[in-house]
Enzyme design. Structure first.
Site, PDB file in Angstrom:
ATOM      1  N   GLU A 139     -51.057  15.537 -11.261  1.00  0.00           N
ATOM      2  CA  GLU A 139     -51.588  14.515 -12.355  1.00  0.00           C
ATOM      3  C   GLU A 139     -51.177  13.137 -12.151  1.00  0.00           C
ATOM      4  OE1 GLU A 139     -52.215  15.967 -16.557  1.00  0.00           O
ATOM      5  OE2 GLU A 139     -50.673  17.457 -15.935  1.00  0.00           O
ATOM      6  N   SER A 188     -54.559  18.838 -17.583  1.00  0.00           N
ATOM      7  CA  SER A 188     -55.846  18.042 -17.224  1.00  0.00           C
ATOM      8  C   SER A 188     -56.753  19.175 -16.580  1.00  0.00           C
ATOM      9  CB  SER A 188     -55.454  17.076 -16.314  1.00  0.00           C
ATOM     10  OG  SER A 188     -54.769  16.059 -16.724  1.00  0.00           O
ATOM     11  N   TYR A 200     -62.223  13.001 -16.611  1.00  0.00           N
ATOM     12  CA  TYR A 200     -61.839  11.539 -16.050  1.00  0.00           C
ATOM     13  C   TYR A 200     -62.598  10.888 -15.232  1.00  0.00           C
ATOM     14  CZ  TYR A 200     -57.285  13.836 -17.427  1.00  0.00           C
ATOM     15  OH  TYR A 200     -56.495  14.475 -17.881  1.00  0.00           O
ATOM     16  N   ARG A 247     -51.241  15.884 -28.881  1.00  0.00           N
ATOM     17  CA  ARG A 247     -52.816  16.418 -28.954  1.00  0.00           C
ATOM     18  C   ARG A 247     -52.789  17.730 -29.051  1.00  0.00           C
ATOM     19  NH1 ARG A 247     -55.285  15.054 -24.218  1.00  0.00           N
ATOM     20  NH2 ARG A 247     -55.994  17.088 -23.970  1.00  0.00           N
ATOM     21  N   ASP A 300     -55.541  20.851 -28.667  1.00  0.00           N
ATOM     22  CA  ASP A 300     -56.887  21.229 -28.490  1.00  0.00           C
ATOM     23  C   ASP A 300     -57.067  22.599 -28.862  1.00  0.00           C
ATOM     24  OD1 ASP A 300     -57.211  19.068 -26.722  1.00  0.00           O
ATOM     25  OD2 ASP A 300     -56.517  20.264 -24.819  1.00  0.00           O
ATOM     26  N   GLU A 338     -54.184  24.703 -26.539  1.00  0.00           N
ATOM     27  CA  GLU A 338     -52.969  24.226 -25.927  1.00  0.00           C
ATOM     28  C   GLU A 338     -52.539  22.883 -26.922  1.00  0.00           C
ATOM     29  OE1 GLU A 338     -54.020  22.507 -21.815  1.00  0.00           O
ATOM     30  OE2 GLU A 338     -54.983  24.690 -22.097  1.00  0.00           O
ATOM     31  N   ASN A 359     -50.705  19.060 -25.813  1.00  0.00           N
ATOM     32  CA  ASN A 359     -50.576  18.052 -24.741  1.00  0.00           C
ATOM     33  C   ASN A 359     -49.218  17.215 -25.318  1.00  0.00           C
ATOM     34  OD1 ASN A 359     -50.572  15.985 -23.124  1.00  0.00           O
ATOM     35  ND2 ASN A 359     -52.561  16.499 -22.133  1.00  0.00           N
ATOM     36  N   GLY A 403     -53.220  11.511 -22.316  1.00  0.00           N
ATOM     37  CA  GLY A 403     -53.755  10.411 -21.363  1.00  0.00           C
ATOM     38  C   GLY A 403     -53.909   9.345 -22.205  1.00  0.00           C
TER      39      GLY A 403
END
Length: 364
Positions: free
Chosen positions: A80, A206, A274, A313, A315, A328, A330, A334
């Site tokens: 990443e 990612s 992205y 974060r 998801d 999951e 994070n 980002g």
């Protein structure tokens, strides 16, 4: 590593209709505009969130000099790296805009012991090395304050399987899964989880190395793709429905964002996250007040279960029956032009510079 990149906002078809509760946004700039529109509306959830004050730590920092010398760590050697470079550059600029004595630190090119020269660290090092407890342990050993979660939460969050096992133990709904090896009986996996499936490396973020599998014959190739990222590979039941992300800052769940790739039969992969500008983001997310509150509460419980701190974060998916499933966590999301944390913060009335100041203030 929930999210994050350059983008252009030239699509005038993304106009916001204030009379609608569901607003499609085709790129992040319009998503921010939608969030600002929502902020001015009388919707209960967004208004109540907007009225909440920032943390005491953020409020007590009146002068950038209080932060001392700050290392913004980004880059690194993980898969990443490119995303981290974009995220970190944005954070560094935001802090410097506000007079913070902030400097870029890239552990790929600098000796990690040089961090002893800094007063605190803003960690934007996505992936292995920066998000898995390794950097957190070094900084704890050096007694240097850092943004985000500590060793335990970082190590757990980077391991999708152990995160899901923990959530299961806490009674939190997460999509069924199975670990895979080269000797796995693919038919048995399909019998257990059904089709389609999503194949994932266990220790990547990612959406790197992930493949959607629609039939049995595609499983070996999907496994071969994922195992290039590490020996641990998992299969997860494909949840057909709507995808959401929930940003958490200071133990508060921010307004939920719904994600919709241009090809809704696929998933929110690396390109959609992205590089593409045709992913739709919905703020408001389209859930009724009760369901959004339920999803926020579920996400907070999942965040706390992993012992995550500061910011992060979650998801999640909602299946066609209306059930929510955790995917999951994070712990170093980002911070690019395509990223979701700045979108959610904007819906709370917080611009990007303020967001970065706020996160850094958590280190005091």
């Amino acid at each position: 590593m929930t999210t994050n990149d350059n983008q252009e906002s030239t699509n005038n078809n993304n106009a916001i209709d204030a009379a609608e509760d569901k607003t499609a946004i085709i790129n992040p700039e319009s998503a921010l505009a939608a969030a600002a529109q929502a902020e001015k509306s009388d919707m209960k959830n967004n208004q109540s969130n907007q009225d909440k004050p920032l943390s005491a730590a953020s409020n007590k920092v009146k002068d950038a000099g209080q932060f001392g010398k700050v290392a913004v760590i980004y880059g690194g050697s993980s898969n990443e790296r490119s995303v981290s470079l974009d995220s970190g550059a944005a954070v560094l600029q935001a802090l410097q805009n506000q007079g913070v004595d902030a400097t870029h630190f890239d552990p790929k090119h600098q000796d990690i012991t040089e961090l002893r020269d800094y007063d605190r660290v803003f960690n934007v090092l996505h992936g292995r090395g920066g998000e898995d407890g390794l950097l957190q342990g070094v900084l704890q050993w050096f007694d240097i304050p850092q943004t985000g979660s500590g060793i335990l939460a970082s190590a757990l969050g980077m391991d999708k399987v152990r995160t899901k096992q923990l959530w299961q133990g806490c009674g939190l709904a997460t999509a069924p899964f199975s670990l895979l090896t080269a000797d796995t009986d693919w038919q048995q996996v399909v019998n257990m989880l059904g089709l389609p499936l999503i194949i994932k490396p266990v220790h990547e973020g990612s959406s790197i190395g992930m493949t959607k599998v629609n039939n049995l014959d595609e499983l070996p190739a999907a496994y071969a793709t994922a195992v290039q990222c590490g020996d641990a590979v998992m299969a997860e039941r494909w949840i057909t429905g709507r995808e959401f992300t929930i940003v958490i800052i200071d133990d508060e769940a921010y307004p939920v964002i719904r994600l919709e790739p241009a090809d809704i039969t696929n998933f929110y992969d690396f390109e959609a996250k992205y590089n593409r500008n045709d992913t739709s983001y919905y703020i408001p997310c389209g859930l009724n007040d009760a369901d959004e509150k339920h999803l926020q509460d579920l996400s907070l419980a999942a965040f706390r279960a992993v012992d995550a701190k500061g910011w992060g974060r979650i998801d999640a998916m909602q299946d066609e029956a209306g059930n929510f499933w955790l995917l999951e966590i994070n712990t170093v999301p980002g911070m690019t032009s395509h990223s979701l944390v700045p979108m959610a913060a904007k819906a709370r009335g917080m611009d990007f510079d303020t967001l970065c100041w706020h996160i850094l203030a958590q280190t005091l």
